[in-house]
Enzyme design. Structure first.
Site, short mmCIF file in Angstrom:
data_model
loop_
_atom_site.label_atom_id
_atom_site.label_comp_id
_atom_site.label_asym_id
_atom_site.label_seq_id
_atom_site.Cartn_x
_atom_site.Cartn_y
_atom_site.Cartn_z
N HIS A 24 -26.94 -17.19 10.15
CA HIS A 24 -27.46 -16.73 8.86
C HIS A 24 -28.97 -16.94 8.82
O HIS A 24 -29.47 -17.99 8.40
CB HIS A 24 -26.79 -17.51 7.72
CG HIS A 24 -27.06 -16.94 6.36
ND1 HIS A 24 -26.06 -16.47 5.55
CD2 HIS A 24 -28.20 -16.76 5.67
CE1 HIS A 24 -26.57 -16.04 4.41
NE2 HIS A 24 -27.89 -16.21 4.46
N HIS A 26 -32.56 -14.39 8.03
CA HIS A 26 -33.07 -13.07 7.65
C HIS A 26 -34.39 -12.80 8.38
O HIS A 26 -35.33 -13.60 8.27
CB HIS A 26 -33.31 -13.01 6.14
CG HIS A 26 -32.06 -13.06 5.33
ND1 HIS A 26 -31.41 -11.93 4.90
CD2 HIS A 26 -31.31 -14.11 4.89
CE1 HIS A 26 -30.32 -12.27 4.22
NE2 HIS A 26 -30.24 -13.59 4.21
N ARG A 79 -44.92 -2.27 8.02
CA ARG A 79 -45.11 -0.86 7.75
C ARG A 79 -44.77 0.04 8.93
O ARG A 79 -44.51 1.23 8.74
CB ARG A 79 -46.57 -0.61 7.34
CG ARG A 79 -46.99 -1.41 6.12
CD ARG A 79 -48.46 -1.23 5.79
NE ARG A 79 -48.86 -2.13 4.71
CZ ARG A 79 -50.10 -2.22 4.24
NH1 ARG A 79 -51.06 -1.46 4.75
NH2 ARG A 79 -50.37 -3.05 3.26
N ASP A 146 -27.82 -5.38 6.32
CA ASP A 146 -27.21 -5.63 5.02
C ASP A 146 -27.64 -4.60 3.98
O ASP A 146 -28.66 -3.92 4.12
CB ASP A 146 -27.52 -7.05 4.52
CG ASP A 146 -28.96 -7.25 4.08
OD1 ASP A 146 -29.84 -6.46 4.49
OD2 ASP A 146 -29.22 -8.21 3.33
N GLU A 209 -23.24 -17.86 -4.01
CA GLU A 209 -24.53 -18.56 -3.95
C GLU A 209 -25.06 -18.74 -5.36
O GLU A 209 -25.00 -19.84 -5.92
CB GLU A 209 -25.51 -17.76 -3.08
CG GLU A 209 -26.88 -18.41 -2.93
CD GLU A 209 -27.91 -17.51 -2.27
OE1 GLU A 209 -28.97 -18.03 -1.89
OE2 GLU A 209 -27.67 -16.29 -2.16
N ASP A 287 -31.49 -19.57 6.85
CA ASP A 287 -31.62 -18.53 5.84
C ASP A 287 -32.96 -17.79 5.97
O ASP A 287 -33.06 -16.81 6.70
CB ASP A 287 -31.43 -19.10 4.44
CG ASP A 287 -31.07 -18.04 3.42
OD1 ASP A 287 -30.85 -16.88 3.79
OD2 ASP A 287 -30.99 -18.37 2.22
#
Length: 345
Positions: A24, A26, A79, A146, A209, A287
């Site tokens: 987990h 990101h 970008r 996701d 959460e 996370d």
């Protein structure tokens, strides 16, 4: 709220040297001030609108709105494919520094496509970055893409259409559901998840959460979740806890994240010990490590020194995380001896 100081967990070298598996993390939240500064300079972006006194050595924030303001500034710097590649390689270096051998990294295609990045460029950047990270650092990355529930509404199919397009990166293993839970339950996303599961992509949504046990139950019942991101508020429903225990469903627990986003009011209140006592499978994760100024070594240190997890149990958690991962049989064969053999420090 400032990030809690790393805990002295005894043999610090042992914790850092421990081979690790992370499920987990990101990509977009992994960017450190150094990476944000590099990208800001590349695009001549003015950071003073967010940080009037200059980029900090570590990010800190007061509550979720301040976190979101800083997070989205960094996100807007991604970008081009080159920018995304930069973020992937920087994450790989940080994972290697913590002896993470395998990581399933979540990334949000919706924000990049709607921001103007071509789909093929996005997928190529992830693929090329993944290859470089493996070659340069020996860290294997896999991708979870996701749906950001507070940005992509249930009637949109942008993410799932991308998953079906063939433009996805090498190493794509699952579909997730991220974003802010409050006001955005999982049930309306059932059609998108059904499509993804039909493509062979298992479901690993965030739930439980910032919302309660009903969110976890909805993720299981309507999205077909095989793992749950966070899930700590399942404790509000004893029947749900028993279901998670009996099914062996893994919860991806992130202690520092839970503290900084006010899921818990203090680390001493963190539910990890109660989840373990109830027999629920849990693994430890970072996370948004760049935003939260943390890493896997710090999270394991907190679990050991503050939440009562023994060093032997922390090692066993790495094996359990590998078991709950979507790593290929070949990767499992390669990693298993590394996770089992004694650690030299």
């Amino acid at each position: 709220m400032a990030t809690p100081a790393p805990i002295d967990a005894g043999p610090a070298g042992l914790l850092r040297a421990m081979p690790k598996v992370e499920l987990h993390c990101h990509l977009e939240g992994s960017m450190t001030p150094e990476t944000v500064g590099l990208l800001a300079a590349r695009h001549r972006a003015d950071t003073s609108e967010i940080w009037p006194h200059g980029l900090p050595e570590k990010f800190s924030f007061e509550g979720f709105p301040d976190f979101a303001r800083q997070f989205f500034f960094g996100l807007r710097l991604l970008r081009t494919g080159d920018d995304l590649h930069t973020a992937v390689v920087a994450l790989g270096a940080d994972l290697a520094a913590n002896n993470v051998r395998y990581a399933e990294v979540t990334t949000t295609v919706f924000t990049h496509l709607t921001g103007g990045m071509p789909a093929a460029e996005y997928g190529a950047a992830l693929t090329d970055g993944r290859r470089q990270v493996l070659a340069e650092f020996g860290v294997e990355l896999a991708w979870v893409i996701d749906i950001p529930r507070d940005l992509e509404m249930p009637d949109s199919t942008i993410t799932v259409d991308y998953l079906a397009s063939g433009d996805g990166p090498d190493g794509l293993v699952a579909i997730g559901l991220g974003g802010y839970e409050v006001g955005f339950p999982p049930e309306p996303y059932a059609p998108q998840f059904a499509r993804a599961r039909a493509m062979g992509l298992p479901a690993v949504p965030h739930a439980g959460e910032t919302e309660g046990a009903a969110s976890v139950r909805g993720a299981l019942d309507t999205l077909g979740a095989v793992r749950i991101g966070h899930g700590v508020r399942c404790l509000e429903d004893p029947e749900l806890v028993a279901r998670l225990r009996d099914s062996g469903t893994m919860l991806e627990v992130c202690p520092t994240s839970n503290l900084l986003l006010h899921v818990v009011e203090s680390m001493d209140d963190h539910p990890l010990p109660r989840l373990r006592d109830a027999g629920v499978r849990v693994c430890i994760n970072s996370d948004d490590p760049g935003m939260f100024a943390t890493d896997m070594t710090t999270e394991l240190s907190i679990a050991h020194a503050r939440l009562g997890v023994s060093l032997d149990d922390l090692r066993a958690m790495q094996l359990d995380a590998l078991d709950a991962s979507f790593a290929s049989p070949a990767t499992r064969r390669r990693l298993l001896p590394q996770l089992v053999d004694p650690i030299e420090v």
